[in-house]
Design an enzyme around this catalytic site. Structure first.
Site, PDB file in Angstrom:
ATOM      1  N   LYS A 181      -6.179 -13.003  36.074  1.00 35.46           N
ATOM      2  CA  LYS A 181      -6.045 -11.323  35.932  1.00 35.46           C
ATOM      3  C   LYS A 181      -6.904 -10.516  34.990  1.00 35.46           C
ATOM      4  O   LYS A 181      -7.287 -11.136  33.916  1.00 35.46           O
ATOM      5  CB  LYS A 181      -4.446 -11.065  35.748  1.00 35.46           C
ATOM      6  CG  LYS A 181      -4.234  -9.565  35.731  1.00 35.46           C
ATOM      7  CD  LYS A 181      -2.762  -9.440  35.272  1.00 35.46           C
ATOM      8  CE  LYS A 181      -2.353  -7.833  35.459  1.00 35.46           C
ATOM      9  NZ  LYS A 181      -0.926  -7.842  35.207  1.00 35.46           N
ATOM     10  N   SER A 202       1.425  -5.376  38.934  1.00 30.98           N
ATOM     11  CA  SER A 202      -0.039  -5.076  38.760  1.00 30.98           C
ATOM     12  C   SER A 202      -0.670  -6.400  39.068  1.00 30.98           C
ATOM     13  O   SER A 202      -1.878  -6.228  39.340  1.00 30.98           O
ATOM     14  CB  SER A 202      -0.167  -4.599  37.376  1.00 30.98           C
ATOM     15  OG  SER A 202       0.212  -5.561  36.216  1.00 30.98           O
ATOM     16  N   SER A 214       5.297  -7.540  36.998  1.00 30.44           N
ATOM     17  CA  SER A 214       3.870  -7.807  37.397  1.00 30.44           C
ATOM     18  C   SER A 214       3.537  -9.048  37.905  1.00 30.44           C
ATOM     19  O   SER A 214       2.620  -9.174  38.540  1.00 30.44           O
ATOM     20  CB  SER A 214       2.710  -7.291  36.386  1.00 30.44           C
ATOM     21  OG  SER A 214       2.720  -5.726  36.473  1.00 30.44           O
TER      22      SER A 214
END
Ligand code: GLN
Length: 469
Positions: free
Chosen positions: A74, A149, A173
């Site tokens: 990420k 996210s 997330s």
């Protein structure tokens, strides 16, 4: 699916495929993917690492389980020498000066990073639309959001572009995009995995965890990335994970399972998810699992407590993005204007909303009424979970209230987006471990347990998997 890591490991060590071909194939998938999952493709770097692995195999060396396995990171987590943008204009050109502890641990065992993954900017969001690289698209339907996210990470795993990805979870997330894209995603116990090298969103809630296609891969990865780190004082030593694979648990009498009645009664919950959840509870009862109905403090408060604290912490953490310490500077007539232009131009609307909200709740005259109150409520919440987990081993919950919305649909109503986090944020506030499993519920099921009881979660997940067949 059984362990994808082991399957690929066997292919590599038996010489059936070369690491260079494997990585080449994944890079091609990345370049061609229409889901917007990649902020940066690490083509040269990954290819070089793959050649090294091939050399070792050709020299007759025995390779480690993770050696040569391609993974994604990420884009709020640092890989030394490569861009770490947080999907923001502010850090669009920022180069990571060191690697996050988790990334370093994976590099040390020979895993190969192939991509920095699209995510909501600074982790702010639940749909992965808050990004300068374009919305990430759902793995099952291109018109829908991927969730956020860590949307890019979940979609890469779902499409087989990465074997696993490393995401971040502050208030859901990892779990929610894993649910939306039908993969496994673990938010470990707070402090079990070092946060060093992940850009801080809300430090008292931030965790790093794996996203993968099987329970066994999640177990393998947690074992590698967890542990004490001198760079993160919240971490601690001591592994509770047995080294070997969890045998499939077949005796339902081994588990006492609770669920929050209010979560399921709630009008927020989509009728389809409600039916699926209730059917699961009936099935478990039928199988002989002991089910306990639980009651939490007013569930509506969960989102308020979370967003007050998360906004307060992110306002403090992102103060460093002033164009001088960090970030792209917009030059101006004087220092004050430079700060203001830098932050106005280079942060997204959603991130600014949170910084303004956070500074408001921390400000003189408001902090006692709002921020301090939220801290008290958080402590009460922790106690409530602690008490419930004295009676049950496992708490089950839907991951999301809704089915994945169409892209663009949630942008006009940030408050509705915040409310959709109602089922994930309570476990984060209470520092508990939670695994999303792509079983029974269309948008995923959360399996939570007491602190450091990841082993119990894996056992129950295996049991659920078995009865879902
Ligand atoms: N959707 C939540 C938020 O926007 C959680 C995000 C996260 O876990 N990083 O705060």
């Amino acid at each position: 699916m059984e362990s994808e890591i082991k399957r690929i490991h066997n292919l590599l060590s038996s010489g059936e495929i070369s690491c260079k071909d494997l990585i080449g194939e994944k890079l091609l998938l990345l370049e061609r993917n229409e889901y917007n999952t990649a902020n940066l493709i690490l083509k040269e770097y990954a290819t070089q690492l793959a050649e090294k692995v091939d050399k070792r195999i050709q020299a007759g060396k025995k390779i480690g389980l993770l050696e040569g396995i391609p993974f994604g990171i990420k884009d709020v987590i640092l890989l030394k020498g490569h861009k770490a943008t947080a999907s923001s204009d502010m850090l669009k050109e920022y180069i990571a000066p060191y690697s996050a502890t988790v990334v370093q641990k994976l590099l040390d065992v020979g895993a190969i990073p192939i991509v920095k993954e699209n995510c909501d900017s600074f982790g702010h969001g639940s749909t992965n639309e808050n990004t300068i690289f374009g919305s990430v698209k759902n793995a099952l339907d291109l018109r829908k959001v991927a969730g956020g996210s860590s949307g890019g990470s979940a979609v890469n795993v779902a499409k087989g572009i990465t074997v696993f990805s490393i995401g971040g979870d502050t208030g859901g997330s990892i779990r929610q995009p894993s649910g939306y894209n039908k993969v496994y995603g673990l938010k470990p116990t707070y402090g079990k995995v070092s946060r060093y090298g992940m850009m801080a969103y809300a430090s008292s809630l931030d965790t790093i965890g794996p996203i993968a296609n099987s329970i066994e891969d999640i177990r393998i990865l947690l074992d590698i990335i967890s542990g004490e780190d001198i760079h993160d004082m919240n971490t601690y030593a001591g592994t509770v994970l047995p080294k070997k694979k969890f045998e499939s648990e077949s005796d339902p009498k081994n588990f006492t399972v609770g669920y929050y009645v209010d979560f399921v009664k709630s009008n927020f919950l989509h009728p389809k998810l409600k039916t699926e959840f209730n059917d699961l509870i009936e099935k478990l009862k039928f199988e002989g699992v002991e089910i306990v109905e639980l009651n939490l403090l007013n569930t509506d408060l969960l989102v308020s407590i979370y967003y007050v604290l998360a906004m307060a912490e992110t306002a403090s953490n992102l103060a460093r993005l002033d164009g001088i310490n960090y970030g792209k500077r917009s030059d101006s007539r004087n220092l004050k204007e430079s700060y203001s232009e830098t932050r106005s131009e280079n942060l997204s609307e959603e991130t600014k909303r949170r910084i303004i909200g956070g500074n408001q709740v921390l400000s003189h005259g408001h902090s006692e009424d709002i921020y301090i109150k939220a801290i008290h409520l958080r402590n009460n919440l922790k106690k409530a979970f602690f008490n419930d987990l004295q009676t049950v081993d496992i708490i089950l919950s839907p991951v999301s209230t809704v089915l994945p919305p169409n892209i663009g649909e949630s942008l006009h109503d940030p408050y509705a987006m915040y409310l959709s986090d109602i089922y994930t944020v309570g476990f984060s506030l209470s520092e508990l471990p939670v695994l999303n499993v792509p079983l029974f519920l269309e948008t995923g099921l959360q399996i939570a347990s007491n602190k450091n009881q990841e082993a119990m979660i894996f056992k129950f997940a295996n049991y659920l998997k078995q009865i879902s067949l």
